[in-house]
Design an enzyme around this catalytic site. Structure first.
Site, PDB file in Angstrom:
ATOM      1  N   GLU A  65      -0.473  -5.256   6.222  1.00 10.07           N
ATOM      2  CA  GLU A  65       0.730  -5.309   5.591  1.00 10.07           C
ATOM      3  C   GLU A  65       1.722  -6.478   6.451  1.00 10.07           C
ATOM      4  O   GLU A  65       2.372  -7.237   5.890  1.00 10.07           O
ATOM      5  CB  GLU A  65       1.502  -3.835   5.526  1.00 10.07           C
ATOM      6  N   THR A  72       1.031  -1.036  -0.007  1.00  8.03           N
ATOM      7  CA  THR A  72      -0.131  -0.031  -0.175  1.00  8.03           C
ATOM      8  C   THR A  72       1.006   1.286   0.086  1.00  8.03           C
ATOM      9  O   THR A  72       1.853   1.036   0.527  1.00  8.03           O
ATOM     10  CB  THR A  72      -0.975   0.029   1.301  1.00  8.03           C
ATOM     11  N   GLY A  73       0.228   2.229  -0.481  1.00  4.94           N
ATOM     12  CA  GLY A  73       1.118   3.589  -0.606  1.00  4.94           C
ATOM     13  C   GLY A  73       1.449   4.172  -2.070  1.00  4.94           C
ATOM     14  O   GLY A  73       1.014   3.451  -3.165  1.00  4.94           O
ATOM     15  N   ASP A 117       6.243  -4.327  -1.494  1.00  6.46           N
ATOM     16  CA  ASP A 117       5.567  -3.010  -0.747  1.00  6.46           C
ATOM     17  C   ASP A 117       6.712  -1.927  -0.588  1.00  6.46           C
ATOM     18  O   ASP A 117       7.833  -2.033  -0.967  1.00  6.46           O
ATOM     19  CB  ASP A 117       5.073  -3.571   0.758  1.00  6.46           C
ATOM     20  N   GLY A 118       5.838  -0.815  -0.231  1.00 11.26           N
ATOM     21  CA  GLY A 118       6.862   0.330   0.131  1.00 11.26           C
ATOM     22  C   GLY A 118       7.137   0.350   1.493  1.00 11.26           C
ATOM     23  O   GLY A 118       6.893  -0.322   2.379  1.00 11.26           O
ATOM     24  N   ASP A 164       8.259   3.491   4.954  1.00  6.73           N
ATOM     25  CA  ASP A 164       8.717   4.870   5.491  1.00  6.73           C
ATOM     26  C   ASP A 164      10.019   5.001   5.789  1.00  6.73           C
ATOM     27  O   ASP A 164      10.487   5.965   5.918  1.00  6.73           O
ATOM     28  CB  ASP A 164       7.687   5.080   6.648  1.00  6.73           C
TER      29      ASP A 164
HETATM   30  C1  5RP Z   1       1.345   2.192   4.182  1.00  9.20           C
HETATM   31  C2  5RP Z   1       2.842   1.903   4.324  1.00  9.20           C
HETATM   32  C3  5RP Z   1       3.661   2.463   2.954  1.00  9.20           C
HETATM   33  O1  5RP Z   1       4.229   1.687   2.274  1.00  9.20           O
HETATM   34  C4  5RP Z   1       4.616   3.625   3.325  1.00  9.20           C
HETATM   35  O2  5RP Z   1       3.784   4.515   4.065  1.00  9.20           O
HETATM   36  C5  5RP Z   1       5.373   4.290   2.291  1.00  9.20           C
HETATM   37  O3  5RP Z   1       4.219   4.991   1.610  1.00  9.20           O
HETATM   38  P1  5RP Z   1       4.776   5.820   0.110  1.00  9.20           P
HETATM   39  O4  5RP Z   1       5.090   4.867  -0.793  1.00  9.20           O
HETATM   40  O5  5RP Z   1       3.740   6.685  -0.319  1.00  9.20           O
HETATM   41  O6  5RP Z   1       5.888   6.829   0.851  1.00  9.20           O
HETATM   42  O7  5RP Z   1       3.400   1.666   5.018  1.00  9.20           O
HETATM   43  O8  5RP Z   1       0.804   1.595   5.376  1.00  9.20           O
END
Ligand code: 5RP
Length: 244
Positions: free
Chosen positions: A111, A33-34, A89-90, A92
């Site tokens: 996740e 997600t993200g 996945d992405g 932070d």
């Molecule tokens: C969602 C997450 C995302 O993977 C994380 O926030 C990164 O998001 P982005 O790719 O928009 O920077 O953990 O719960």
């Protein structure tokens, strides 16, 4: 696909595209997600469309589910999938041991469940997410609405005994109202500055009554693919990734 992108989107796109090269026909995938993960969904959908790649995806949020479905990726439940081959996945933040802080988008619970059910996890990011020590990004903790204040107070006490740089806790808000996760819970963001022992904090937080899950991903990630705006990617690997 990539010519008109902002430099940030270009970095996300190239990381996502490279990650999708690890996807093989017939795989069952965890879909993150993200904004970075949404590039992965688009790149994957392109392979499904152009190459006839057959994959089944377990989305980690309603947002990802909607996008994947719209783009023609087959969606299944985690129950139907059982064990997954790969999650992309992405994140932070990631450190040199490939430990992560996730949950900026509020999807950390699904996740972590999906990552835990996957043989391998590839994380896609740009270099801004690379930190020497986790904690600069506020650590999201998903908490039940029942007894929220009580759980918050227990977490506050717990933080006094942990190796962290700061201990401010804020309920995540959307305007005037608390943010509610896909599972109907709330998020407490822990402003810690730095986390000395992510493994210990991860275990300790999940012992607090009312805490459903926290955003520390310790030992889940096998590879981080870091995209740059110049179109190059770097791969950081923890161990052998022979299954991919
Ligand atoms: C969602 C997450 C995302 O993977 C994380 O926030 C990164 O998001 P982005 O790719 O928009 O920077 O953990 O719960």
């Amino acid at each position: 696909m990539s010519s008109d992108l902002s430099s940030s989107d270009q970095a996300k796109f190239v990381a996502a595209k490279r990650a999708c090269e690890f996807v093989k026909d017939g795989m069952k995938l965890g879909l993150g997600t993200g904004s970075t993960a949404s590039w992965m969904v688009r790149c994957l959908a392109e392979r499904v469309d152009k190459e006839g790649l057959r994959v089944k995806g377990v989305p980690t949020s309603i947002q990802t589910s909607n996008l994947a479905e719209e783009l023609g990726i087959e969606i299944i439940t985690l129950g139907a999938a059982g064990q997954l081959d790969l999650t992309i996945d992405g994140t932070d933040e990631f450190d040199q041991d490939l430990n992560l802080i996730k949950g900026g988008g509020g999807a950390l619970l699904r996740e972590k469940i999906v990552a835990s059910a996957s043989d391998k996890m590839i994380v896609i990011a740009d270099d801004d997410k690379n930190v020497e020590r986790l904690g600069r990004f506020p650590l999201p903790v998903e908490v039940l609405g029942f007894g929220l204040k009580s759980s918050q107070s227990l977490i506050q006490t717990l933080l006094e005994s942990q190796d962290v740089g700061s201990n401010i806790i804020k309920t995540r808000m959307v305007g005037e109202v608390p943010f509610v996760t896909d599972e109907g819970n709330y998020i407490l963001d822990l402003y810690l500055d730095q986390i000395g022992d992510a493994d210990m904090l991860n275990l300790a937080l999940n012992q607090v009554p009312g805490v459903v899950e926290n955003g520390l991903f310790v030992g889940h990630c096998d590879m981080v693919i870091v995209g740059s705006s110049d179109g190059t990617v770097k791969e950081k690997i923890k161990g052998p990734i022979s299954k991919l």
